[in-house]
Enzyme design. Structure first.
Site, mmCIF file in Angstrom:
data_model
loop_
_atom_site.group_PDB
_atom_site.id
_atom_site.type_symbol
_atom_site.label_atom_id
_atom_site.label_comp_id
_atom_site.label_asym_id
_atom_site.label_seq_id
_atom_site.Cartn_x
_atom_site.Cartn_y
_atom_site.Cartn_z
ATOM 1 N N GLY A 177 -24.768 -2.399 -2.027
ATOM 2 C CA GLY A 177 -24.235 -1.498 -3.038
ATOM 3 C C GLY A 177 -24.687 -1.916 -4.419
ATOM 4 N N GLY A 184 -21.327 -2.612 -11.574
ATOM 5 C CA GLY A 184 -21.591 -2.709 -13.001
ATOM 6 C C GLY A 184 -22.454 -3.910 -13.354
ATOM 7 C CG PHE A 185 -20.991 -7.379 -12.648
ATOM 8 C CD1 PHE A 185 -20.586 -7.811 -13.895
ATOM 9 C CD2 PHE A 185 -20.044 -6.930 -11.760
ATOM 10 C CE1 PHE A 185 -19.259 -7.802 -14.239
ATOM 11 C CE2 PHE A 185 -18.723 -6.929 -12.096
ATOM 12 C CZ PHE A 185 -18.320 -7.354 -13.336
ATOM 13 N N GLY A 186 -24.810 -5.368 -11.315
ATOM 14 C CA GLY A 186 -26.120 -5.412 -10.693
ATOM 15 C C GLY A 186 -25.984 -5.070 -9.224
ATOM 16 C CE LYS A 204 -21.199 -8.735 -7.274
ATOM 17 N NZ LYS A 204 -19.810 -8.470 -7.640
ATOM 18 C CG ASP A 251 -13.097 -3.031 -13.390
ATOM 19 O OD1 ASP A 251 -12.374 -2.017 -13.492
ATOM 20 O OD2 ASP A 251 -14.294 -2.975 -13.060
#
Ligand SMILES: *[C@@H]1O[C@H](CO)[C@@H](O)[C@H](O)[C@H]1NC(C)=O
Ligand SMILES: *[C@@H]1O[C@H](CO)[C@@H](O)[C@H](O)[C@H]1NC(C)=O
Ligand SMILES: *[C@@H]1O[C@H](CO)[C@@H](O)[C@H](O)[C@H]1NC(C)=O
Ligand SMILES: *[C@@H]1O[C@H](CO)[C@@H](O)[C@H](O)[C@H]1NC(C)=O
Ligand SMILES: *[C@@H]1O[C@H](CO)[C@@H](O)[C@H](O)[C@H]1NC(C)=O
Ligand SMILES: *[C@@H]1O[C@H](CO)[C@@H](O)[C@H](O)[C@H]1NC(C)=O
Length: 620
Positions: free
Chosen positions: A346, A349-351, A367, A466
């Site tokens: 997937g 927002g971070f990468g 990640k 978040d």
């Protein structure tokens, strides 16, 4: 002149520093400076003394209430200095004076011998040069900054509102005598958009307009789809945020006060019904943060990059341990088949996130963070070390990291099932049926304990910031594991547990009103998000999207739930798939917890420890 594009990706830790800087009413908030070292003067020269003279002229003239002043010092053209300051149109004379004074004192540390300088603060800008630049619009050098949060709800409509607001701001700024304007616009019931534009007062209306149009065009390309953005030029600047960042009471523009749609008062007596519980705290913990982004585009030469302040970190002694957490890029590439699409799990927002399998058969989630510069390596490692120590069965475990070349990678334990929203928001009944009542109770309990651990059971208080369904993964036994502490922040126990941030991160539907509106967050903002998540799990509906009820406005699940609760029809909220497995009393009790957590007033929301206790207590 050559155009030099400089991308300054401040490292992970720098963001934390930026965010941790609690706002102070007396200290000016530094943003950025640009001063090419190709044009320098000799120390102790006439130019230097003229410059000092200029500083004192500007600083003393900052007591005028114009918020702008231009001055020239020096007798001969060769050593004359031209300078000006511009304070943001809404700041008080005192704040303006303080900002300009700070700027004149601090600029010499950033640009000790440079002749052509621009330095930006939140409240003011200072610019000087050996060349006269008055009454001329300059759109370089430029600095772009944006909020790393992304608009997730109706991004197109958000952009339309932004566009319309900015157009109005540009017109008003151009026409106004003080060349400053703000505009407040409604996006959703909870979220409003605040925009601002300003030109230096020496510009003609025509030049101001041209400058603003250019800035707005740049804003569109740098910051479209983001929760906030700024374009800073020497002659004008524009900015927007989803919280009020300017002082509204001083505004001549008659913007309406921000309107919250408050849910009705709680039908039960807030916290008095909830037992309080003191929990002992141990263990170290922390947080990773999104890279903050500043991009400076500099036309008149190379710019000096911001040197990141070093954060003294207690974990420095642990560096040897940290090295043992380091994966090399070759290992990661082998594990993920060189980040192949087949392995992609997937994108957040971070990468991007990839599944990987190590040589020894261990499965990992990788990640791959958006690229960052080599800055702050040591700080990054310290953060990793602290996050690695956060261990709880309801938190995704961080196993290590990789820092090599352009790559910044985090390695997590692999969790086989998908995120929570994949199940309960699925249109396929089979997927939702997997979540029967007892599974949902396990999930809710696990999330609550995970957050409780972050909030209270660790030496440093961690606020997730978040929390949402897509950040809760389910393991093979449907146990929840919270992921992405990326936006969380850390607090020493002795520190204030409430912060105020310039850059709001988080996801709309789950954001507490005080956080969305004012950037104020605390453990109670996480409690709010938990409340929304709880309501979603119980009802199988999303707070904003996919939920419509003709008589509620705005159509949020939270407000609808309050309404049904007040009408005594709370069982109508139940996910139809739960009818057989759930007792009405238990369901009501869980809804009640959700509503208590979702109260508008942060003070009366329960703490996570109360929630855990309340949830586990018998219904009375
Ligand atoms: C100017 O800055 C560049 C890089 O920032 C540096 O390499 C160079 O030595 C500097 N020149 C002078 C004259 O300081
Ligand atoms: C500049 O002047 C100061 C004080 O007058 C003196 O201490 C310093 O050494 C001088 N620097 C140079 C480079 O002449
Ligand atoms: C303002 O600036 C002028 C020169 O531009 C200078 O003569 C004057 O002393 C300064 N201070 C005040 C308070 O006006
Ligand atoms: C300020 O700028 C104007 C042009 O906009 C110029 O005419 C004026 O001389 C400047 N004032 C000083 C003190 O330099
Ligand atoms: C400003 O300084 C630079 C470098 O010292 C010089 O080349 C340039 O001619 C100066 N400009 C003026 C207007 O004096
Ligand atoms: C403001 O400026 C615009 C053009 O930029 C013009 O059409 C409009 O008439 C002006 N309004 C006022 C009140 O001056």
């Amino acid at each position: 002149m050559a155009q030099v594009v400089i991308h300054v990706l401040l490292s992970v830790t720098v963001t934390v520093i930026t965010l941790l800087g609690l706002p102070s009413t007396t200290e000016a908030d530094y943003l950025y400076h640009i001063c090419p070292n190709s044009t320098v003067f000799t120390p102790n020269s006439t130019f230097q003394s003229n410059l000092n003279h200029l500083f004192s002229d500007l600083s003393s003239n900052a007591t005028r209430n114009t918020g702008f002043y231009n001055a020239t010092t020096g007798r001969t053209p060769t050593d004359s200095v031209y300078g000006l300051f511009l304070c943001r149109g809404d700041v008080t004379v005192a704040a303006c004076k303080s900002c300009v004074t700070t700027a004149t004192l601090e600029v010499v540390t950033h640009c000790p011998i440079e002749k052509q300088v621009v330095i930006w603060y939140d409240d003011c800008m200072l610019r000087y040069s050996n060349q006269s630049f008055f009454s001329t619009a300059a759109e370089s050098p430029a600095v772009f900054m944006w909020n790393t949060g992304i608009v997730t709800t109706e991004p197109n409509r958000f952009n339309q509102i932004l566009e319309a607001s900015m157009t109005e701001v540009a017109t008003e700024t151009t026409n106004g005598s003080d060349k400053f304007a703000t505009k407040e616009a409604k996006f959703t019931g909870l979220i409003r958009l605040y925009s601002l534009g300003q030109c230096t007062q020496d510009l003609s209306s025509f030049d101001c307009n041209t400058c603003l149009r250019e800035a707005i065009a740049q804003l569109r390309s740098c910051c479209g789809g983001k929760l906030g953005g700024r374009v800073l030029y020497p002659s004008c600047n524009v900015r927007y945020e989803v919280y009020p960042f300017y002082h509204q009471n001083l505004m001549s523009a008659t913007a309406p006060a921000p309107a919250l749609a408050p849910p009705p008062a709680p039908p039960i007596k807030g916290k008095s019904q909830l037992p309080s519980l003191v929990i002992a705290c141990i263990v170290a913990s922390v947080v990773l943060s999104v890279p903050a982004v500043v991009v400076a585009r500099c036309f008149f030469g190379k710019s000096r990059l911001v040197r990141a302040k070093r954060q003294k970190n207690k974990a420095e002694n642990d560096m040897t341990t940290v090295e043992s957490l380091q994966f090399d890029l070759g290992t990661i590439e082998a594990a993920t088949k060189k980040f192949s699409d087949d392995n992609k799990l997937g994108e957040g927002g971070f990468g991007q996130v990839f599944k990987g399998t190590l040589d020894n058969g261990q499965e990992i989630a990788v990640k791959r963070l958006s690229k960052s510069s080599g800055q702050g390596v040591r700080e990054f490692k310290n953060e990793v070390l602290l996050v690695v120590k956060l261990q709880h069965r309801n938190l995704i475990r961080l196993l290590g990291f990789c820092l090599e070349g352009e790559e910044t990678i985090l390695v997590y334990e692999y969790v086989p099932n998908k995120s929570l929203d994949y199940f309960y928001l699925s249109v396929e009944a089979e997927k939702r049926e997997q979540l029967n009542w007892s599974t949902r109770c396990t999930i809710i309990g696990g999330i609550a304990r995970g957050i409780l651990y972050l909030h209270e059971d660790s030496r440093l208080r961690v606020i997730h910031r978040d929390l949402k369904a897509s950040n809760v993964l389910l393991d093979a036994n449907m146990n929840p594991k919270i992921s992405d502490f990326g936006m969380a922040r850390m607090f020493g126990v002795d520190d204030q547990t409430q912060g105020n941030t310039q850059r709001i991160v988080g996801t709309y539907g789950y954001m507490a009103p005080e956080y969305a509106m004012k950037g104020l967050y605390s453990v109670k903002s996480d409690v709010f998000s938990f409340g929304i998540l709880l309501l979603e799990i119980l009802t199988g509906r999303k707070n904003f999207l996919g939920f419509h009820h003709p008589t509620t406005s705005p159509p949020t699940l939270l407000i609808y739930a309050w309404q049904l609760w007040n009408e005594g029809k709370v069982l109508e909220l139940m996910d139809p798939l739960l009818k057989d497995s759930c007792s009405p009393d238990e369901f009501s009790r869980y809804i009640q917890i959700g509503l208590l957590c979702g109260q508008e007033d942060a003070k009366i929301r329960p703490t996570m420890s109360s929630v855990v206790l309340f949830k586990e207590s018998k219904y009375q």
